[in-house]
Structure formats: structure tokens, C-alpha cells
Design a protein around this motif. Sequence first.
Motif, PDB file in Angstrom:
ATOM      1  N   ALA A   1       0.822  -1.215   0.000  1.00 44.77           N
ATOM      2  CA  ALA A   1       0.000   0.000   0.000  1.00 44.77           C
ATOM      3  C   ALA A   1       0.859   1.270   0.000  1.00 44.77           C
ATOM      4  CB  ALA A   1      -0.930  -0.007   1.211  1.00 44.77           C
ATOM      5  N   GLN A   2       2.104   1.150   0.461  1.00 40.89           N
ATOM      6  CA  GLN A   2       2.981   2.319   0.541  1.00 40.89           C
ATOM      7  C   GLN A   2       3.921   2.460  -0.647  1.00 40.89           C
ATOM      8  OE1 GLN A   2       4.358   3.043   4.902  1.00 40.89           O
ATOM      9  NE2 GLN A   2       3.689   0.902   4.863  1.00 40.89           N
ATOM     10  N   LEU A   3       3.843   1.533  -1.595  1.00 38.90           N
ATOM     11  CA  LEU A   3       4.737   1.588  -2.753  1.00 38.90           C
ATOM     12  C   LEU A   3       4.591   2.883  -3.559  1.00 38.90           C
ATOM     13  CD1 LEU A   3       4.932  -2.025  -4.232  1.00 38.90           C
ATOM     14  CD2 LEU A   3       6.643  -0.783  -2.906  1.00 38.90           C
ATOM     15  N   PRO A   4       3.374   3.349  -3.847  1.00 36.74           N
ATOM     16  CA  PRO A   4       3.278   4.607  -4.616  1.00 36.74           C
ATOM     17  C   PRO A   4       3.978   5.771  -3.921  1.00 36.74           C
ATOM     18  CG  PRO A   4       1.170   3.462  -4.631  1.00 36.74           C
ATOM     19  CD  PRO A   4       2.037   2.733  -3.650  1.00 36.74           C
ATOM     20  N   GLU A   5       3.789   5.887  -2.605  1.00 31.08           N
ATOM     21  CA  GLU A   5       4.457   6.962  -1.873  1.00 31.08           C
ATOM     22  C   GLU A   5       5.965   6.762  -1.887  1.00 31.08           C
ATOM     23  OE1 GLU A   5       4.359   9.252   2.453  1.00 31.08           O
ATOM     24  OE2 GLU A   5       3.722   7.159   2.343  1.00 31.08           O
ATOM     25  N   LEU A   6       6.410   5.526  -1.756  1.00 34.11           N
ATOM     26  CA  LEU A   6       7.843   5.231  -1.761  1.00 34.11           C
ATOM     27  C   LEU A   6       8.470   5.603  -3.103  1.00 34.11           C
ATOM     28  CD1 LEU A   6      10.213   4.073  -0.193  1.00 34.11           C
ATOM     29  CD2 LEU A   6       9.568   1.797  -1.009  1.00 34.11           C
ATOM     30  N   MET A   7       7.784   5.296  -4.198  1.00 31.76           N
ATOM     31  CA  MET A   7       8.295   5.666  -5.518  1.00 31.76           C
ATOM     32  C   MET A   7       8.386   7.179  -5.672  1.00 31.76           C
ATOM     33  SD  MET A   7       8.949   2.761  -6.914  1.00 31.76           S
ATOM     34  CE  MET A   7       9.247   2.105  -5.266  1.00 31.76           C
ATOM     35  N   ASP A   8       7.418   7.878  -5.107  1.00 29.68           N
ATOM     36  CA  ASP A   8       7.425   9.344  -5.174  1.00 29.68           C
ATOM     37  C   ASP A   8       8.596   9.921  -4.386  1.00 29.68           C
ATOM     38  OD1 ASP A   8       6.122  11.984  -5.773  1.00 29.68           O
ATOM     39  OD2 ASP A   8       6.002  12.025  -3.585  1.00 29.68           O
ATOM     40  N   ILE A   9       8.824   9.400  -3.185  1.00 25.79           N
ATOM     41  CA  ILE A   9       9.932   9.891  -2.357  1.00 25.79           C
ATOM     42  C   ILE A   9      11.267   9.606  -3.026  1.00 25.79           C
ATOM     43  CG2 ILE A   9      11.170   9.503  -0.183  1.00 25.79           C
ATOM     44  CD1 ILE A   9       8.400   9.067   1.124  1.00 25.79           C
ATOM     45  N   LEU A  10      11.423   8.391  -3.563  1.00 24.28           N
ATOM     46  CA  LEU A  10      12.668   8.037  -4.241  1.00 24.28           C
ATOM     47  C   LEU A  10      12.925   8.977  -5.414  1.00 24.28           C
ATOM     48  CD1 LEU A  10      15.080   6.227  -4.820  1.00 24.28           C
ATOM     49  CD2 LEU A  10      13.541   4.652  -6.015  1.00 24.28           C
ATOM     50  N   THR A  11      11.888   9.233  -6.198  1.00 24.33           N
ATOM     51  CA  THR A  11      12.040  10.106  -7.362  1.00 24.33           C
ATOM     52  C   THR A  11      12.399  11.525  -6.942  1.00 24.33           C
ATOM     53  OG1 THR A  11      10.438   8.768  -8.591  1.00 24.33           O
ATOM     54  CG2 THR A  11      10.883  10.993  -9.415  1.00 24.33           C
ATOM     55  N   ARG A  12      11.704  12.048  -5.952  1.00 23.91           N
ATOM     56  CA  ARG A  12      11.990  13.428  -5.510  1.00 23.91           C
ATOM     57  C   ARG A  12      13.374  13.538  -4.894  1.00 23.91           C
ATOM     58  NH1 ARG A  12       9.227  15.451  -1.591  1.00 23.91           N
ATOM     59  NH2 ARG A  12       8.090  13.590  -0.878  1.00 23.91           N
ATOM     60  N   MET A  13      13.800  12.525  -4.142  1.00 20.40           N
ATOM     61  CA  MET A  13      15.138  12.537  -3.551  1.00 20.40           C
ATOM     62  C   MET A  13      16.209  12.537  -4.635  1.00 20.40           C
ATOM     63  SD  MET A  13      16.855   9.860  -0.828  1.00 20.40           S
ATOM     64  CE  MET A  13      16.652   8.469  -1.963  1.00 20.40           C
ATOM     65  N   ASN A  14      16.031  11.700  -5.656  1.00 24.43           N
ATOM     66  CA  ASN A  14      17.018  11.612  -6.726  1.00 24.43           C
ATOM     67  C   ASN A  14      17.064  12.857  -7.608  1.00 24.43           C
ATOM     68  OD1 ASN A  14      16.465   8.052  -7.295  1.00 24.43           O
ATOM     69  ND2 ASN A  14      17.976   9.052  -5.994  1.00 24.43           N
ATOM     70  N   HIS A  15      16.020  13.693  -7.539  1.00 24.87           N
ATOM     71  CA  HIS A  15      15.957  14.868  -8.399  1.00 24.87           C
ATOM     72  C   HIS A  15      16.059  16.173  -7.620  1.00 24.87           C
ATOM     73  CE1 HIS A  15      14.506  11.833 -11.259  1.00 24.87           C
ATOM     74  NE2 HIS A  15      14.880  12.678 -12.188  1.00 24.87           N
ATOM     75  N   VAL A  16      16.564  16.129  -6.384  1.00 24.86           N
ATOM     76  CA  VAL A  16      16.753  17.387  -5.661  1.00 24.86           C
ATOM     77  C   VAL A  16      17.780  18.245  -6.400  1.00 24.86           C
ATOM     78  CG1 VAL A  16      16.162  16.429  -3.391  1.00 24.86           C
ATOM     79  CG2 VAL A  16      18.554  16.440  -4.146  1.00 24.86           C
ATOM     80  N   THR A  17      17.651  19.549  -6.233  1.00 25.21           N
ATOM     81  CA  THR A  17      18.608  20.476  -6.825  1.00 25.21           C
ATOM     82  C   THR A  17      19.886  20.472  -5.998  1.00 25.21           C
ATOM     83  OG1 THR A  17      16.810  21.870  -7.635  1.00 25.21           O
ATOM     84  CG2 THR A  17      18.991  22.873  -7.488  1.00 25.21           C
ATOM     85  N   VAL A  18      21.002  20.129  -6.631  1.00 24.63           N
ATOM     86  CA  VAL A  18      22.262  20.002  -5.882  1.00 24.63           C
ATOM     87  C   VAL A  18      23.127  21.248  -5.988  1.00 24.63           C
ATOM     88  CG1 VAL A  18      22.274  17.497  -6.043  1.00 24.63           C
ATOM     89  CG2 VAL A  18      23.386  18.836  -7.836  1.00 24.63           C
ATOM     90  N   GLY A  19      22.633  22.273  -6.687  1.00 26.24           N
ATOM     91  CA  GLY A  19      23.336  23.544  -6.710  1.00 26.24           C
ATOM     92  C   GLY A  19      24.645  23.489  -7.483  1.00 26.24           C
ATOM     93  N   PRO A  20      25.521  24.474  -7.271  1.00 29.07           N
ATOM     94  CA  PRO A  20      26.770  24.581  -8.043  1.00 29.07           C
ATOM     95  C   PRO A  20      27.857  23.643  -7.524  1.00 29.07           C
ATOM     96  CG  PRO A  20      26.637  26.392  -6.500  1.00 29.07           C
ATOM     97  CD  PRO A  20      25.336  25.624  -6.357  1.00 29.07           C
TER      98      PRO A  20
END
Length: 308
Positions: free
Chosen positions: A113-132
Motif C-alpha cells: 500500500a505504501q509503494l506509490p508513496e515510496l516511488m514518489d519519495i525516491l524520485t523526488r530525492m534523486n531529483h533534488v537540486t544540488v546547486g553549483p
Amino acid sequence: MTAYEKPRLDMAEVEGILNNHFGTKAVGVKPQEGGNLSSVFSFTCNGIEGIIKFSDLEGAYETERYVSNLLNNQGISYAKCLGEGKVGPLAYSIMERIHGSNLVEYTTEEKRAQLPELMDILTRMNHVTVGPTSGYGWIKPTGDGTYPTWKDYMIAVFAEDQTGNFWEGWYDLFRSTCLEKDVFEELYSRLMDFSAYNEPHRHLIHGDFHPWNILSDGRRITGIIDGNFAYGDFLVDLAILKVHMGEFDIIQAYLDHQEQAGITIPDFKERLIGAYYFKGMDGLRFYAKMGWKDAYYYNRDFLLNLTR
């Protein structure tokens, strides 16, 4: 080479370190399960519930504060850093405690039941802005990666000559454990072949994204802990999660979420295979060093049977 043993501390030692760090008394100090490389304790001090981790490995926790701030500032619930320090040969990191239990402890249906949320968190974590920032591989306290390219990072990870870290002298494992040199060399050759697909991609990688480092209250994901953070291809995190949650079709759940988010992933299959080899080979030598033969042979067979 004997299996690694994490530092051992008694309650009085931990209480003393916390009291000295905060300048006031910590209460409710208790050892916590988990953590293959760190000794972990929970506590309460000044009304704050926290976790303190201890390690005798060089460079341990140097980037905890940087990554914690980076993720929390961009809406990812990662344990907030409350302090760090050294006591003799041990480094320690103090983090705010995230409530919940390890995702692995919940039932199959609760996890599903938590897989959709887990996929969302993984995606957002991998796409954070890492700056210069620049570089690949392990993140330095400055926020930069340690190596100029992904390939340089991979070569360094599996180099024989390692000094002052967990893998110092690791080639001894070929002589003293179940680690097979011919198998490792075959997989290393495959890794180098597939690295060309991973090489161009630079994102934030958790590096240890499995159900023991994902916290939940049983209904939703409450936070992420204990990363081995690096810059590189984010499919490394997906590969780790797939191996540790094999009872689910993690790959399809991930692809479904990417489609919904409008994210296209070029060379997906080849990049994922490269990620499997990279983390899987690291897993092989870790399992061998820890004496976990069943995990070693399972992982070995999985890697050898990978096909395009």
C-alpha cells in the motif's frame, strides 16, 4: 580477514558523551537494532528525541549535516543533524529521531500500500537540486563529489589499494572467504562495459536505499535514514530497492510513477543492469567479509544471470 565488528559502548559511556555534548543530562538511553557499521542508541535531551551513532571508520558522518540540510530544505524527510564530534578513535553523529519502524517490519500488504508513496519519495530525492557542485561519487563536506567522473569513482571503489577505510586489505577476502576472484573479475568486466550508460547521469544517490533505512508508521513513509550518499546515476537506488524488495514488481511500480510524473529515462534497461553490477559487486565482498554465505551465493547467481 575476520568479519567487521562495529564499536561496542555501554550505556554509561553513551550517557557521558551525550551529557558532555549537550551540557545537560540525556535520559532514556537505549541501544537500537540495525546498523551493520554503526552502533546506534536512542535518547531524549531537552525535550528532543534523538539518535546517536558511533563509528570507528575514517570519514564516517562527515557529510551528514550537508545532506540532511539539502534534503530537508527540499521537502524530503531525512533525519535532521543535531551535532557531531569525536571521542578517541570514534566519530559520532547525533540526529533527530524520526518516528516509525523500519519498513521491513510491516506486512506484505502494508508495504504494498505504501509503494506509490515510496516511488514518489525516491524520485523526488534523486531529483533534488544540488546547486553549483561538481564531481561524482562520495559527497565531501563541501557538497562536491570526490571524483571527476563516474568511471573514476567505480575504479576507486574496487581498487585493491585502500587505506584507512572499511575495505583496507579487502583482496585478502579472495583467500580467506567465499569471495571468488574469477567471478569478481568477470563481473568487473561487465560493469566496465555497462558503465558507459551510467556515466553521463549525475544526481543525488542515497546509496543504501532498502527497507531497513526507510521508516514507516504502517500507513505512510515517515522518513529516510542512513544514506551512503554519492553523485551518479539514480538507478543505483532503484537497483538496491529491487534486490531488497523482490516480493514486489518494484521496477514496474517505478516506471508507472515516472510515466505519471512525465519523466523519461533513456537507456533504462542498460543503466539498471550497470547499477545492479555496481551495487551487487559491493554486496558480494560485503557478504563475504561478514560471513553471510547464503546472501553471497544468492547475489552471485543473480549477477551472473543478468542479461540485456
